[in-house]
Design a protein around this motif. Structure first.
Motif, short mmCIF file in Angstrom:
data_model
loop_
_atom_site.label_atom_id
_atom_site.label_comp_id
_atom_site.label_asym_id
_atom_site.label_seq_id
_atom_site.Cartn_x
_atom_site.Cartn_y
_atom_site.Cartn_z
N ILE A 142 0.85 -1.44 0.31
CA ILE A 142 -0.13 0.15 -0.06
C ILE A 142 1.05 1.23 0.06
CG2 ILE A 142 -0.21 0.07 2.72
CD1 ILE A 142 -3.28 1.18 0.03
N ARG A 143 2.49 0.98 0.74
CA ARG A 143 2.91 2.14 0.38
C ARG A 143 4.31 2.49 -1.22
NH1 ARG A 143 2.08 1.09 5.16
NH2 ARG A 143 1.35 2.99 6.39
N ALA A 144 3.79 0.92 -1.73
CA ALA A 144 5.21 0.97 -2.41
C ALA A 144 3.88 1.11 -3.79
CB ALA A 144 5.82 -0.37 -3.02
N LEU A 145 2.47 1.39 -3.57
CA LEU A 145 1.81 1.33 -4.79
C LEU A 145 1.06 2.89 -4.61
CD1 LEU A 145 0.61 -2.60 -5.81
CD2 LEU A 145 2.35 -0.71 -6.97
N ALA A 146 2.03 3.31 -3.36
CA ALA A 146 1.02 4.19 -3.12
C ALA A 146 0.16 5.66 -4.46
CB ALA A 146 1.70 5.49 -2.51
N TYR A 147 1.13 5.68 -5.62
CA TYR A 147 0.47 6.52 -6.45
C TYR A 147 0.25 6.15 -7.38
CZ TYR A 147 0.11 8.97 -11.07
OH TYR A 147 0.26 9.45 -11.75
N TYR B 11 -2.60 3.60 -6.15
CA TYR B 11 -3.68 3.68 -5.56
C TYR B 11 -4.55 4.90 -5.57
CZ TYR B 11 -6.65 1.12 -1.51
OH TYR B 11 -7.77 1.28 -0.95
N ASP B 12 -3.47 5.82 -4.92
CA ASP B 12 -4.08 6.78 -4.49
C ASP B 12 -5.34 7.62 -5.60
OD1 ASP B 12 -3.79 6.76 -2.34
OD2 ASP B 12 -2.45 8.11 -1.59
N PHE B 13 -4.26 7.68 -6.86
CA PHE B 13 -5.60 8.27 -7.93
C PHE B 13 -5.67 7.29 -9.58
CE2 PHE B 13 -1.51 11.09 -6.32
CZ PHE B 13 -2.54 12.15 -6.42
#
Lengths: 335, 335
Positions: A194-199, A201-203
């Motif tokens: 969830i941190r490594a794929l933050a971009y 996931y968030d966008f």
């Protein structure tokens, strides 16, 4: 990785299909052994391309079971080295503590050759005098009941073939810390993903496949304390494995819960892979067995962390033992 | 990292200058405390921008001494967290075992605030009741003779200021394994860098700066056995540190061999940083002291791996102790 292949004189032919961010979302690749079945994943295209004879060697990555499982489903050799034997530099990160570069080849000496060339280490097992029969610990793992009868038979068959070729085979029970470690894998993987794929996931959460989206939605609820506890469990399990598995012994265990599932809606389950990825141990899928329908059944050789040469050598030895095994010569089936 | 800042409600203003691939090649940034001096590196622009008051907080990365050293040279707080407290996902890799994301701020509570926001962990040290006086181990390290008289005085002064504020201060000798570990740092960093930068080195070696090129030429001669031995040395030193440094104690040691060197031809030496980067311990540069010319002198607080909250809290405590120290009130100089 591509540069290390080129440095070793290798020729990079292209990219193969992977699942979305090397997770569980199927990507449409078919299993060359039977096109109605999944090749497994995430390194779906790598396993399929080697099994179809398109390539002699292919790279993959394993965070849960993404090398050993597709190798098993496609009936090729798969090698997940010790954590960080091969660098992950330049690879899209899913989980920094788990992502491991692996290799596919037609046989165990092929993946050993590639690993040796890329790492500059003495890992080759071809052209050498046969390894002395290893001590083989048959490990049913806490998930034995999730394995199909065919894969259970395949593992038992491999154990008997090893014994007939001179190995000492013993049973090994995994203490409860290992079941706890398998649960820790989900925590470590999720917290990091969830941190490594933050971009992404968030966008672009809405553009993710439903399997990955649900996985990350769940991961977003994991807090730092839970993650830290999971890492402590991991360290305890690593120490427990050192006490449990003497140097010079390998574990024999299923590579997957069964043969490749029918249909392309799932890449199968990493049930028998997560623990070893978390512990960072070298794992080799040994091909050679098949079920009554001719679908490959993979058995897995696991050694202590850092004993990659020994894992490959024992796996090559077992591969030969399976080839000599009478049960295979006639119906070539154990299912 | 950028995404974790945004998730925490932070505003990302831009990029600052770093040295070539975050190594030792100076990039022209000046030290805002005295423009004739280097700001240190590799996170040169981050330290300089915070010191100049352009930014309240900045990111950096430390593989050798790239956060603590420039923080010391520029007179700001610098925090190198425990290895992997903050993910390096998306960062250009130099050495996967060493690269660590760090933070710059005007004071220790500032970097603690940022680390807490980005990690979702309880790391803030502002607005809390003052930490009980810590036990401070004065560690001269095997390189004490490489420290200038000014930095030696600064460390001794900080120890006395801590003592006056109620800390128990003791001397700590590092056993020989730690000198061995410092040598291991060069091996681990070099072996990994020549692989992480394989493309740049194999295709564009002539476009690299002379310092980095020489570093990688040297790294190309390191073999896998030497690397494996260096990793074993690292593990031994980590275990030795756990025996040496009880929970609840911090080490006090120089952040750099002296004040920022004059000229922009070098970013200074990571002499007092490599060991802690290799061991993965949290390190905080505590600002507040200066030499007779007004150039900042940084002292470093180091705690056990994973004790980031304690390292920050002890560093904030020392920062206050230094501010109370009489020697600082009049000439604000110890050099």
């Amino acid at each position: 990785m591509v540069m290390l292949i080129r440095r070793a004189g290798g020729l990079v032919l292209g990219k193969t299909v992977t699942t979305e961010f090397a997770s569980l979302e199927p990507a449409g690749t078919r299993n060359p052994r039977n096109r109605a079945h999944t090749p497994g994943g995430s390194s779906s295209g790598s396993a399929a391309a080697v099994a179809a004879g398109m390539l002699p060697l292919a790279l993959g990555s394993q965070t849960g079971g993404s090398v050993i499982r597709p190798a098993a489903f496609c009936g090729v050799a798969g090698f997940k080295p010790s954590y960080r034997l091969l660098p992950t530099v330049g690879m899209k990160c899913f989980s920094w503590s788990l992502d491991t570069v692996g290799l596919f080849g037609a046989s165990v000496p092929d993946v050993a050759f590639a690993a040796a060339a890329m790492s500059g280490r003495d890992l080759r097992v071809d052209g050498r005098p046969a390894h002395a029969a290893p001590v083989v610990a048959l490990v049913r793992t806490p998930f034995w009941q999730d394995a199909s009868a065919a894969i259970q038979n395949a593992v038992e068959h491999a154990a008997r073939a090893a014994e007939r070729s001179g190995a000492r085979v013993k049973d090994m029970e995994l203490p409860p810390i290992f079941a706890e470690a398998v649960r820790a894998h989900r925590i470590v993987q999720g917290y990091e993903a969830i941190r490594a794929l933050a971009y992404e996931y968030d966008f672009h959460r809405d553009r993710m496949g439903p399997v990955l989206r649900a996985q990350l939605d769940d991961a977003a609820t994991i807090d730092a304390d839970t993650y830290d506890n999971a890492r402590r469990t991991t360290r305890r399990a690593r120490r427990a494995l050192i006490d449990l598995l003497p140097d010079g012994e390998v574990m024999l265990t299923p590579s997957a819960p069964g043969a490749a599932p029918r249909g392309l809606g799932s890449t199968g389950e990493p049930t028998f892979n997560r623990l070893w990825t978390l512990l960072g141990t070298p794992c080799v899928n040994v091909p050679g067995l098949a079920d009554a329908d001719g679908l490959p059944l993979g058995v897995q050789v696991v050694a202590r962390f850092g004993r990659d040469r020994f894992a490959l050598s024992a796996a090559a030895w077992l591969e030969s033992a399976l080839a000599r095994s009478e049960m295979l010569l006639t119906p070539r089936s154990v299912g």
